[in-house]
Write a protein that holds these residues in place. Structure first.
Motif: not given
Lengths: 486, 486
Positions: A29, A38-41, A44, A48
């Motif tokens: 977002d 922002v890297i949202r879950p 992200y 990972e």
């Protein structure tokens, strides 16, 4: 997220489609900080998986992780002349600390050579201390004028490898080795074929002797630089006095490399494989590989269907990242829409009739050629079938991306008119000869907004070496690949 | 690293011992940036093990990782009054970007509430979107005046959890749950017993309703705050307008928590378990759990011994992090010294006679009570024996730390003279009553340089509730634990 409104089709406006996928699949977002995201879950979780795969490959080749400071004293950055020239215009600078003006401003790292080498210099005394093979996962900041989520942001996450060697040959070998590791990950993990090769003088990293690059072709036929490795020669060693005693007992400067890939790879995934329904994730990098959607009407059916869904899930989770979507607030159609948007490779639908028949329906997020989208399978064979399907999809996705790249690679282009026309009308990778002069590269940059992506490695070269530079007509000294790029 | 010069003994100068262990065990080094350190590969490998263990526990309890921007617009930080008051004096501020002065300065995050909540506010509409359970692993910056590696540095690495809930009770439950998770990790992973409880008003996080803390006792009898969890109430929700529609259809502010632990835990490991030979690592957090040192004189012996060393290593590496130290440049004694300094739990010595006898000698880095330091075992039984030994050591290390804490906990302290005398002469945890007034806490702070570490949780309270505040003599409203602290 409004279910009703579909995404802008790629063919209509690729950039709009990209931004919509990123936002609506909840990858990232915008942030209320200039050029930052922002890297949202969900995004992200992909990062990972990227980290885990790469980190394992780095460690298998003897690299260790460490962590160096975020801040670089401004005078350090200035010690390597080309480096400061390249990075100074895009730095963020801390001038206040603890309420006071700092005596020396601190640059927020745009890359860490200028802080890592003055520190590592202390740790290196003798050839016995070499090679030094270090990597760090961190954030870096580059003050970009035009930003887009994942592709170009003021702050981004990346890994940066930094190594020191006793000889030029070993540094060159390391830069090459890491290029190979990146390529393996991009092709096998991301299902994204890449061209590898050397950057021209104009395209190389500020301060490097040679830069190698991995170039992928996005669906809009623009190239994306997916990663780079640099043979830094002794430039930074001289600037920061990184010396060692060689086997003959003489002091010598070490030979360095650095190499990095970033969260940009998530943008590359979106633009390599996505379709008009949204993201298409290669199974190896899908945070959810299989989503199970229970289908029921009556409450009585619900318990039955959910029980089977949970049972299937617990079988699959031995080997697969699986999730049961048991949300009561959405109907199955809305769930399908959402998981398609999020690129989940396989969806398993279980309804009352399936329960009775001891079967499930498996829907693929994408099919190659005229393959079937839905497959019915017996519950007992589900684990083996799902694993095989995921492997098939990984392979097919890569083959599809490779075919697309090949269809959009243009060889034997010999005239400047053709070069410009192809770059402007079609895009893609255009192979030509090149005389080696920066002036010819600049002219294409100015007139066709494209540049030399790489001087390709042997295996990518055309079978017949091009004879002339299409720009100036002089004899070609090397084949090059042109493209418009992100 | 000079082998000859031993470490300063802990009893002589604990602070010097600590710094020497950190530097010489190659956990960290000073950086040429004010108050910053470098985490070297060996120290970072410990941090990776800490991350892996905690991250798994966070995910098992439904938390997802994400990444929010490094920079916080200065005006955002100011929106929560207590928060800005607490953090403003220790911020680093970016005022220049891309060569130009910024219109609004950007604060490098000291903690991320003030950037996370304005962003997450957009994502939360209804009670159905709650709870939001997010965590990020990142770097933060606090402009500290006096710094020490791991314990207090300008930049440090940590994780910060941020959650939003529909009710106060759920937020309280989350703050408590994470306290429990931290405790489990510290006790089981780090073999470090902790006191848990609530912070006083003076000790709480700037902006929190309530702060819970985990306090460990270091070998110099000073307390170390190992982690905190905060029930933030609706303070940040009000400041950043984070609202949701509750089940009744009304708008309400969410209830938030945050919680974090940092690379400080590595300092806690050093000071909890280390001895005059160096680091002592709990097996679960040891990057190398077993080091195999081959012992040979003649070249003929070398091949034989190394072959067995490799064979033992390949058996062990199925379950254990093992390394063969086959460096030619060091003799076995120098290797023992180095691995003792680095805290490796088990060392396996293999010489020609061991090869003949089909046995190995296993040396423990520490022994409890009058246990044996060296054990001879048959090669065939090595995996099971080593696994059992590592488990024993993990348990014994924790029991030893726990016993040390109990021996240095002072209960039934009722007079102010005794409180001061114990704090000054012995240190440790001192349990007393407290009237609840900040003035009494301030007086002890000023006169004995100690403060209330926690209002302890039930299980840590003395069986008999204290009657009076030893400072002012008024009736006690709660038992508290005093200590000098890091």
């Amino acid at each position: 997220m409004t279910e009703e409104k579909g995404l802008t089709p790629r063919a209509q406006d690729f950039a709009a489609w990209y931004n919509e996928v990123v936002l609506r699949a909840e990858l990232a977002d915008y942030a209320p900080v200039r050029g930052c995201m922002v890297i949202r879950p969900y995004g992200y979780a992909i990062w990972e998986l990227v980290q885990r795969a790469l980190d394992e490959m780095f460690k298998q080749t003897g690299h260790q992780n460490a962590y160096f400071p975020l801040f670089i004293p401004q005078s350090y950055l200035a010690r390597e002349a080309e480096h400061i020239e390249g990075f100074a215009p895009e730095t963020a600078v801390v001038t206040l600390g603890g309420g006071k003006e700092l005596e020396e401003p601190l640059v927020v790292r745009p890359t860490s050579e200028a802080i890592i080498w003055p520190i590592m210099a202390k740790w290196i005394q003798s050839y016995r201390d070499l090679p030094v093979l270090v990597n760090q996962w961190c954030n870096v900041v580059r003050w970009e004028m035009r930003t887009r989520p994942f592709l170009r942001t003021t702050e981004f996450l990346w890994q940066e490898g930094h190594t020191a060697h006793a000889t030029e040959a070993e540094a060159e070998e390391e830069a090459r080795r890491m290029l190979g590791i990146y390529r393996k990950f991009m092709e096998e993990g991301m299902a994204m074929p890449v061209l590898t090769g050397r950057k021209t003088e104009q395209g190389k990293f500020a301060g490097a002797l040679r830069t190698y690059s991995l170039e992928a072709l996005m669906q809009d036929n623009r190239a994306l630089q997916a990663g780079t490795t640099h043979n830094l020669g002794q430039n930074f060693a001289r600037a920061f006095e990184v010396t060692f005693q060689n086997e003959k007992g003489e002091r010598d400067f070490v030979w360095n490399t650095s190499w990095g890939v970033s969260t940009r790879l998530i943008g590359a995934l979106v633009m390599s494989h996505g379709d008009d329904l949204g993201l298409v994730l290669p199974p190896r990098l899908a945070p959810v590989q299989v989503v199970i959607v229970p289908i029921y009407k009556a409450d009585r059916e619900r318990a039955l269907v959910l029980e089977v869904a949970q049972r299937v899930s617990s079988v699959l989770q031995r080997m697969v990242r699986v999730r049961v979507d048991d949300r009561e607030t959405l109907n199955p159609g809305a769930k399908y829409y959402e998981w398609d948007l999020k690129g989940v490779p396989l969806r398993i639908e279980i309804g009352p009739r399936d329960v009775t028949a001891q079967q499930v329906v498996v829907a693929r997020r994408f099919v190659a050629g005229d393959g079937k989208r839905k497959i019915t399978m017996r519950e007992g064979e589900i684990l083996a079938s799902v694993e095989r399907l995921l492997e098939d999809m990984q392979r097919e996705l890569r083959a599809r991306a490779r075919q697309r790249r090949e269809e959009n690679s243009h060889r034997d282009v010999t005239s400047y008119e053709d070069l410009k026309a192809i770059l402007e009308a079609k895009g893609g990778f255009v192979y030509t000869g090149w005389c080696g002069s920066p002036e010819c590269e600049d002219r294409v940059k100015e007139e066709a907004k494209a540049d030399i992506r790489v001087i390709p490695d042997d295996e990518f070269r055309s079978s017949k070496a091009p004879e002339r530079c299409p720009v100036c007509g002089a004899a070609s000294t090397q084949e090059v690949v042109w493209a418009k790029a992100y």
